[in-house]
Design an enzyme around this catalytic site. Structure first.
Site, mmCIF file in Angstrom:
data_model
loop_
_atom_site.group_PDB
_atom_site.id
_atom_site.type_symbol
_atom_site.label_atom_id
_atom_site.label_comp_id
_atom_site.label_asym_id
_atom_site.label_seq_id
_atom_site.Cartn_x
_atom_site.Cartn_y
_atom_site.Cartn_z
ATOM 1 N N CYS A 222 76.372 9.764 -13.614
ATOM 2 C CA CYS A 222 75.713 9.721 -14.917
ATOM 3 C C CYS A 222 74.199 9.568 -14.726
ATOM 4 C CB CYS A 222 76.254 8.555 -15.733
ATOM 5 S SG CYS A 222 75.626 8.511 -17.429
ATOM 6 N N ASP B 53 72.402 7.665 -16.348
ATOM 7 C CA ASP B 53 72.100 6.260 -16.630
ATOM 8 C C ASP B 53 71.235 5.651 -15.511
ATOM 9 O OD1 ASP B 53 72.441 3.318 -16.713
ATOM 10 O OD2 ASP B 53 73.848 3.763 -18.331
ATOM 11 N N ARG C 228 70.905 2.872 -14.396
ATOM 12 C CA ARG C 228 71.498 1.803 -13.587
ATOM 13 C C ARG C 228 72.441 2.322 -12.520
ATOM 14 N NH1 ARG C 228 73.770 -1.002 -18.862
ATOM 15 N NH2 ARG C 228 74.298 1.200 -19.108
ATOM 16 N N HIS D 191 81.012 5.450 -14.853
ATOM 17 C CA HIS D 191 80.681 4.016 -14.846
ATOM 18 C C HIS D 191 81.094 3.383 -16.169
ATOM 19 C CE1 HIS D 191 76.941 4.023 -17.427
ATOM 20 N NE2 HIS D 191 77.064 5.306 -17.178
ATOM 21 N N CYS E 268 79.399 3.190 -20.239
ATOM 22 C CA CYS E 268 78.668 4.461 -20.289
ATOM 23 C C CYS E 268 78.317 4.780 -21.742
ATOM 24 C CB CYS E 268 79.508 5.574 -19.673
ATOM 25 S SG CYS E 268 78.642 7.165 -19.647
HETATM 26 CO CO CO Z 1 76.688 6.828 -18.486
#
Ligand code: CO
Length: 217
Positions: free
Chosen positions: A42, A44, A46, A98, A101
């Site tokens: 992803c 993302d 993190r 993850h 999400c």
């Molecule tokens: Co995500």
């Protein structure tokens, strides 16, 4: 919070750290790449692919997008997978979802999100395919977690539908496809341990592209 100007200072420090250990570090890096892994995760901020796996530059070919999707008609992720298999000869393909999400959560809200709609529809399709199992989970958090896992499973299945993957796997026995989830609450990388050999058998009843020789190199 990281400031814009800091990134150049950090970059200089990183160059020093690398060349202190090996003077030829960047000369060797520039010579080429032979990564054994393709990682699809992803976007993302993190989910830092290299850091969480302890990988160095040159070791992992990476593609990231919202909710780690490999949609059937997405040329972007499709080109990445094709290149990784046919040109980089990767041995492992990791799809890493993850928990927590935002893409998965957004897909399950009854909202018009404009340009995001068709992208998130891929996740709604995953929900529809597994509706009975998901609707039987009463705890909302647990249902989201399971959707994260099922989404990873379905994206792995999308790779197994691809000619490049079928041809490589049926002749060379790799790349192996791995369904992983990153647990953002404790940093743990979890292997969902899905055996895709059975998936391949059922996939080939409908999506068999691995035996003809057209398109091979
Ligand atoms: Co995500």
């Amino acid at each position: 919070m990281l400031e814009y100007n800091e990134i150049f200072k950090n970059n200089k420090r990183w160059i020093q750290e690398k060349t202190k250990i090996n003077r030829d570090y960047f000369r060797e890096l520039a010579a080429g790449q032979e990564p054994a892994f393709l990682f699809i995760g992803c976007s993302d901020s993190r989910v830092t692919a290299e850091e969480l796996m302890g990988a160095e530059p040159g070791e992992v070919f990476i593609h990231r997008n919202i909710a780690n999707l490999v949609p059937n008609n997405d040329n972007n992720s499709g080109a990445v997978v094709e290149y990784a298999i046919r040109h980089l000869d990767v041995k492992h393909i990791i799809i890493c979802g993850h928990y927590n999400c935002g893409g998965i959560k957004a897909a399950m809200q009854p909202l018009d999100l404009g340009l995001l709609n068709p992208w998130l529809r891929n996740i709604r399709d995953v929900f529809r395919l597994h509706k009975e199992e998901l609707q039987a989970i009463t705890d909302e958090e647990a249902r989201y977690k399971r959707l994260v896992e099922l989404n990873v499973q379905e994206q792995c299945t999308n790779i197994i539908k691809m000619a490049a993957w079928q041809k490589s796997f049926l002749t060379k026995g790799y790349p192996r496809v791995h369904a992983l989830v990153f647990d953002i609450h404790n940093g743990e990388l979890i292997d969902l341990n899905i055996n895709f050999d059975k998936t391949l058998e059922s996939i080939r009843e409908i999506y068999d592209l691995g035996t003809d020789t057209a398109g091979a190199e």
